[in-house]
Design a protein around this motif. Structure first.
Motif, short mmCIF file in Angstrom:
data_model
loop_
_atom_site.label_atom_id
_atom_site.label_comp_id
_atom_site.label_asym_id
_atom_site.label_seq_id
_atom_site.Cartn_x
_atom_site.Cartn_y
_atom_site.Cartn_z
N LYS A 2 0.84 -1.19 0.00
CA LYS A 2 0.00 0.00 0.00
C LYS A 2 0.88 1.24 0.00
CE LYS A 2 -3.70 -2.44 0.13
NZ LYS A 2 -4.41 -2.65 -1.12
N PHE A 3 0.36 2.35 -0.50
CA PHE A 3 1.10 3.59 -0.60
C PHE A 3 1.73 3.98 0.73
CE2 PHE A 3 1.24 8.20 -0.11
CZ PHE A 3 2.13 8.53 -1.12
N LYS A 4 0.98 3.83 1.82
CA LYS A 4 1.48 4.25 3.13
C LYS A 4 2.69 3.44 3.59
CE LYS A 4 -1.78 1.30 5.53
NZ LYS A 4 -2.97 1.19 6.30
N GLU A 5 2.99 2.33 2.94
CA GLU A 5 4.13 1.48 3.32
C GLU A 5 5.45 1.92 2.68
OE1 GLU A 5 3.12 -2.91 3.57
OE2 GLU A 5 1.45 -2.14 2.34
N PHE A 6 5.41 2.82 1.70
CA PHE A 6 6.63 3.25 1.03
C PHE A 6 7.40 4.25 1.88
CE2 PHE A 6 3.91 2.03 -2.57
CZ PHE A 6 4.76 1.17 -3.23
N GLU A 7 8.70 4.02 2.02
CA GLU A 7 9.58 4.92 2.77
C GLU A 7 10.82 5.21 1.93
OE1 GLU A 7 9.69 5.24 6.54
OE2 GLU A 7 7.79 4.26 6.90
N PRO A 8 11.21 6.47 1.83
CA PRO A 8 12.45 6.78 1.09
C PRO A 8 13.63 5.97 1.63
CG PRO A 8 11.24 8.78 1.55
CD PRO A 8 10.55 7.68 2.32
N GLY A 9 14.43 5.45 0.70
CA GLY A 9 15.56 4.61 1.06
C GLY A 9 15.25 3.13 1.15
N GLN A 10 13.98 2.80 1.23
CA GLN A 10 13.56 1.39 1.28
C GLN A 10 13.97 0.68 -0.01
OE1 GLN A 10 9.30 1.26 1.44
NE2 GLN A 10 9.21 -0.91 1.94
N SER A 106 8.40 9.45 -1.68
CA SER A 106 6.99 9.08 -1.58
C SER A 106 6.26 10.25 -0.95
CB SER A 106 6.84 7.82 -0.73
OG SER A 106 5.49 7.50 -0.54
N ARG A 107 5.26 10.77 -1.66
CA ARG A 107 4.56 11.94 -1.13
C ARG A 107 3.14 12.01 -1.64
NH1 ARG A 107 4.08 16.17 -4.77
NH2 ARG A 107 5.24 15.91 -6.71
N VAL A 108 2.32 12.74 -0.91
CA VAL A 108 0.98 13.05 -1.37
C VAL A 108 1.09 14.32 -2.21
CG1 VAL A 108 -1.34 13.72 -0.63
CG2 VAL A 108 -0.08 11.98 0.66
N SER A 109 0.38 14.36 -3.30
CA SER A 109 0.40 15.51 -4.19
C SER A 109 0.05 16.79 -3.43
CB SER A 109 -0.61 15.31 -5.33
OG SER A 109 -0.80 16.49 -6.07
N ILE A 117 2.32 9.91 -4.92
CA ILE A 117 3.35 9.88 -5.97
C ILE A 117 4.59 9.22 -5.39
CG2 ILE A 117 4.78 11.25 -7.53
CD1 ILE A 117 2.61 13.51 -7.17
N VAL A 118 5.03 8.15 -6.05
CA VAL A 118 6.24 7.45 -5.65
C VAL A 118 7.23 7.53 -6.80
CG1 VAL A 118 7.26 5.21 -5.07
CG2 VAL A 118 5.08 5.88 -4.06
N ARG A 119 8.44 7.98 -6.49
CA ARG A 119 9.55 7.91 -7.45
C ARG A 119 10.48 6.83 -6.94
NH1 ARG A 119 10.28 12.02 -11.38
NH2 ARG A 119 12.43 11.35 -11.42
N VAL A 132 22.12 -4.95 -15.41
CA VAL A 132 21.71 -4.97 -16.81
C VAL A 132 20.72 -3.85 -17.14
CG1 VAL A 132 22.16 -7.44 -17.00
CG2 VAL A 132 19.84 -6.66 -16.47
N LEU A 133 20.09 -3.26 -16.12
CA LEU A 133 19.06 -2.24 -16.36
C LEU A 133 19.01 -1.28 -15.19
CD1 LEU A 133 16.26 -1.48 -17.99
CD2 LEU A 133 15.22 -2.63 -16.07
N GLU A 134 18.76 -0.01 -15.51
CA GLU A 134 18.42 0.99 -14.48
C GLU A 134 17.41 1.93 -15.08
OE1 GLU A 134 21.38 2.75 -11.79
OE2 GLU A 134 20.73 4.67 -12.64
N VAL A 135 16.34 2.17 -14.34
CA VAL A 135 15.32 3.10 -14.80
C VAL A 135 14.67 3.75 -13.58
CG1 VAL A 135 13.55 1.29 -14.98
CG2 VAL A 135 13.29 3.41 -16.29
N GLU A 136 14.45 5.05 -13.69
CA GLU A 136 13.79 5.80 -12.63
C GLU A 136 12.32 5.95 -13.02
OE1 GLU A 136 14.13 10.34 -11.36
OE2 GLU A 136 16.00 9.22 -11.05
N VAL A 137 11.44 5.46 -12.17
CA VAL A 137 10.02 5.35 -12.48
C VAL A 137 9.20 6.23 -11.53
CG1 VAL A 137 8.08 3.74 -12.64
CG2 VAL A 137 10.37 2.97 -13.27
N THR A 138 8.15 6.83 -12.04
CA THR A 138 7.18 7.53 -11.21
C THR A 138 5.88 6.74 -11.29
OG1 THR A 138 8.18 9.66 -11.67
CG2 THR A 138 5.93 9.69 -10.84
N SER A 139 5.33 6.40 -10.12
CA SER A 139 4.06 5.68 -10.05
C SER A 139 3.04 6.52 -9.31
CB SER A 139 4.24 4.33 -9.34
OG SER A 139 5.06 3.48 -10.09
N LEU A 140 1.80 6.46 -9.77
CA LEU A 140 0.70 7.20 -9.17
C LEU A 140 -0.22 6.25 -8.41
CD1 LEU A 140 -0.15 9.50 -12.21
CD2 LEU A 140 1.41 9.96 -10.29
N PHE A 141 -0.72 6.72 -7.27
CA PHE A 141 -1.56 5.91 -6.39
C PHE A 141 -2.83 6.66 -6.05
CE2 PHE A 141 2.67 4.37 -6.08
CZ PHE A 141 2.57 3.00 -5.86
#
Length: 146
Positions: A2-10, A106-109, A117-119, A132-141
Motif C-alpha cells: 500500500k502507498f502508506k508502506e513506502f519509505e524513502p531509502g527502502q 513518496s509523497r501526497v500531491s 506519488i512514488v519515485r 543490466v538495467l536501471e530506470v527511474e520510475v514515477t508511479s501514481l496511487f
C-alpha cells in the motif's frame, strides 16, 4: 504494498526470473526484430557473441517483477513516465534476473490529497551481479481507493 508502506531509502527485492530463449525470440520477432535479437547465426559472429534479449523485453521483465513484488495489491493506477532508462549489460537466454527497487521519494500531491506519488529506481542484476538495467520510475496511487 500500500502507498502508506513506502519509505524513502527502502529497497524492495524480487526474483530471480529466468530469461527463456523461446520467449526472448518471440518478443524480438514481434517487437524488436534486429538481427542480434533474432538471427542466432549472424549474432554468433557479431559484437555480442550470440543472441541478446531486446532491452524492451528487459524492461517488461522489470515491470513484471515490480508488479509481482509491489503493485499487484496496491492503489497504483498508472505512471506519467520514466527517466534515465539505461541498459548496461546484455541479457541472454538462461540469465537469472533479480530486481532491486529503491524508493527515492513518496509523497501526497500538493494539489490533490487523493493522489500519492512514488519515485523509485529499478535496477536489474543478472546471476553474476552484473547490472543490466536501471530506470527511474514515477508511479501514481489513488488514495481515495477503498
Amino acid at each position: 504494498m500500500k502507498f502508506k508502506e513506502f519509505e524513502p531509502g527502502q529497497v524492495i527485492h524480487h526474483g530471480p526470473v529466468t530469461v527463456d530463449e523461446a520467449d526472448m525470440l518471440a518478443f524480438a520477432r514481434a517487437y524488436d526484430p534486429q538481427w542480434f535479437h533474432v538471427d542466432a547465426e549472424r549474432a554468433r559472429d557479431g559484437r555480442w557473441g550470440g543472441l541478446i534479449a531486446s532491452g524492451w523485453m528487459t524492461c517488461g521483465l522489470a515491470m513484471r517483477m515490480a508488479c509481482e513484488a509491489v503493485l499487484h495489491d496496491s492503489e497504483s493506477f498508472g505512471s506519467p513516465g520514466l527517466e534515465r532508462l539505461r541498459w548496461m549489460f546484455p541479457v541472454r537466454a538462461g540469465d537469472r534476473l533479480r530486481l532491486e527497487a529503491t524508493i527515492d521519494s513518496s509523497r501526497v500531491s500538493s494539489t490533490r490529497s487523493d493522489l500519492g506519488i512514488v519515485r523509485w529506481t529499478w535496477c536489474l542484476f543478472n546471476q553474476d551481479d552484473a547490472q543490466v538495467l536501471e530506470v527511474e520510475v514515477t508511479s501514481l496511487f489513488d488514495l481515495g481507493a477503498a
